[in-house]
Design a protein around this motif. Structure first.
Motif, PDB file in Angstrom:
ATOM      1  N   ARG A  48       0.882  -1.522   0.173  1.00  0.00           N
ATOM      2  CA  ARG A  48       0.386   0.264  -0.330  1.00  0.00           C
ATOM      3  C   ARG A  48       0.397   1.032   0.081  1.00  0.00           C
ATOM      4  NH1 ARG A  48      -4.158  -0.516   4.883  1.00  0.00           N
ATOM      5  NH2 ARG A  48      -4.612   1.998   4.246  1.00  0.00           N
ATOM      6  N   LEU A  49       2.678   1.169   0.022  1.00  0.00           N
ATOM      7  CA  LEU A  49       3.049   2.002   0.381  1.00  0.00           C
ATOM      8  C   LEU A  49       3.033   2.438  -1.244  1.00  0.00           C
ATOM      9  CD1 LEU A  49       6.138   0.926   2.397  1.00  0.00           C
ATOM     10  CD2 LEU A  49       3.868   2.936   2.928  1.00  0.00           C
ATOM     11  N   PRO A  50       3.790   3.588  -1.602  1.00  0.00           N
ATOM     12  CA  PRO A  50       3.602   4.490  -2.746  1.00  0.00           C
ATOM     13  C   PRO A  50       4.676   3.741  -3.462  1.00  0.00           C
ATOM     14  CG  PRO A  50       3.591   6.554  -1.507  1.00  0.00           C
ATOM     15  CD  PRO A  50       3.841   5.225  -0.480  1.00  0.00           C
ATOM     16  N   ALA A  51       5.257   3.466  -4.617  1.00  0.00           N
ATOM     17  CA  ALA A  51       5.951   2.546  -5.621  1.00  0.00           C
ATOM     18  C   ALA A  51       7.170   3.227  -5.053  1.00  0.00           C
ATOM     19  CB  ALA A  51       5.641   3.083  -7.311  1.00  0.00           C
ATOM     20  N   GLU A  52       7.848   4.558  -4.592  1.00  0.00           N
ATOM     21  CA  GLU A  52       9.115   5.099  -4.974  1.00  0.00           C
ATOM     22  C   GLU A  52       9.654   4.473  -3.295  1.00  0.00           C
ATOM     23  OE1 GLU A  52       5.904   7.134  -5.688  1.00  0.00           O
ATOM     24  OE2 GLU A  52       6.229   7.651  -7.358  1.00  0.00           O
ATOM     25  N   LEU A  53       8.805   4.219  -2.078  1.00  0.00           N
ATOM     26  CA  LEU A  53       8.981   4.084  -0.628  1.00  0.00           C
ATOM     27  C   LEU A  53       9.340   2.392  -0.907  1.00  0.00           C
ATOM     28  CD1 LEU A  53       6.405   5.836   1.250  1.00  0.00           C
ATOM     29  CD2 LEU A  53       8.837   6.365   1.158  1.00  0.00           C
ATOM     30  N   ARG A  54       8.333   1.595  -1.870  1.00  0.00           N
ATOM     31  CA  ARG A  54       8.285   0.201  -2.260  1.00  0.00           C
ATOM     32  C   ARG A  54       9.950   0.025  -2.649  1.00  0.00           C
ATOM     33  NH1 ARG A  54       3.305   0.119  -3.651  1.00  0.00           N
ATOM     34  NH2 ARG A  54       4.107  -0.086  -6.000  1.00  0.00           N
ATOM     35  N   ASN A  55      10.500   0.678  -3.652  1.00  0.00           N
ATOM     36  CA  ASN A  55      11.795   0.996  -4.070  1.00  0.00           C
ATOM     37  C   ASN A  55      12.621   1.029  -3.417  1.00  0.00           C
ATOM     38  OD1 ASN A  55      10.297   0.009  -6.541  1.00  0.00           O
ATOM     39  ND2 ASN A  55      10.195   1.674  -7.669  1.00  0.00           N
ATOM     40  N   ALA A  56      12.837   2.014  -2.440  1.00  0.00           N
ATOM     41  CA  ALA A  56      14.120   1.920  -1.688  1.00  0.00           C
ATOM     42  C   ALA A  56      13.742   0.584  -0.588  1.00  0.00           C
ATOM     43  CB  ALA A  56      13.741   3.504  -1.156  1.00  0.00           C
ATOM     44  N   ILE A  57      12.737   0.257  -0.383  1.00  0.00           N
ATOM     45  CA  ILE A  57      12.892  -1.030   0.207  1.00  0.00           C
ATOM     46  C   ILE A  57      13.522  -1.941   0.029  1.00  0.00           C
ATOM     47  CG2 ILE A  57      10.744  -2.247   2.044  1.00  0.00           C
ATOM     48  CD1 ILE A  57       9.413   0.435   2.213  1.00  0.00           C
TER      49      ILE A  57
END
Length: 248
Positions: free
Chosen positions: A78-87
């Motif tokens: 449910r996080l924005p794609a940018e935050l998921r990619n950072a993770i």
């Protein structure tokens, strides 16, 4: 109501029905965002039964129930794609993927070798994380051939798969790098192409030689030539850290 006698009349009648539905239907008068949410919930509870000649086979809907549930409820997805990619990037930076060689004997007592990539659990969490995280992890993490006595055999194999083609960072044992140097010198003496690597590694950017910096300085391996990659970075990885200097 008069039944249309021609195709044009039928089209006109259907157009009127469609217009009436858009004006009077409780569902179709809702905003598109709410309708899409309703369609999603319907999809979550729908199972399609496909009947084949051998018997009935139950299959999932076009959208997987598990995938839809994860997309709606998972704190990660449910996080924005940018935050998921950072993770995914943080996970990859701390991930070492072992390439394990599994040896066995055939019925005729010939040696059989299979290779297993120990991929991080994140890639098996669900289809969405597999799709999103795979290119980031493969492009960022290091693949290791130093953990087992026979793992180096992968370097001499003709293994060609989508994982190998995406490897950017590779760790090799120091003893193997010395063998590479000997193979390169032999080919130079024979006036042959110095590329010895049978693998297809088009994305490879850096090779870590697991040894002490002093050992590598005394006998610098010709790793670039062995891989056939003039732009390849070769670095010595000390037993207690990475020295960070090129050795070839």
């Amino acid at each position: 109501m008069t039944t249309p006698s021609t195709a044009d009349g039928l089209n006109i009648a259907m157009s009127k029905i469609t217009s009436a539905n858009q004006l009077t239907s409780p569902l179709l008068s809702l905003p598109a965002e709410l309708r899409n949410q309703i369609y999603t919930y319907v999809g979550l509870s729908t199972i399609i039964k496909a009947v084949q000649s051998e018997g009935a086979v139950v299959s999932s809907t076009v959208m997987s129930q598990i995938t839809l549930t994860n997309a709606l409820t998972s704190p990660l997805l449910r996080l924005p794609a940018e935050l998921r990619n950072a993770i995914y990037t943080y996970v990859a930076l701390s991930t070492i993927i072992r390439i394990e060689a599994i040896l066995s004997l055939s019925a005729t007592c010939s040696l059989l070798v299979k290779y297993k990539f120990h991929l991080p659990g994140l890639l098996s969490a669900c289809k969405q994380t597999l799709h999103e995280a795979t290119p980031i992890i493969y492009a960022t993490c290091t693949f290791d051939t130093t953990q087992g006595d026979n793992d180096w055999r992968w370097l001499k194999s003709d293994c060609d798969n989508k994982v190998s083609r995406q490897i950017t960072s590779l760790r090799i044992p120091e003893a193997r790098s010395l063998v590479m140097a000997e193979e390169v010198w032999l080919r130079l003496l024979q006036r042959r192409d110095t590329k010895c690597c049978p693998l297809n590694l088009p994305s490879l950017e850096i090779v870590h030689v697991k040894s002490t910096p002093a050992d590598v300085r005394r006998r610098p391996p010709r790793v670039r030539e062995w891989f056939g990659n003039d732009t390849l970075k070769v670095r010595a990885e000390a037993r207690r850290g990475v020295s960070g200097f090129e050795v070839d």
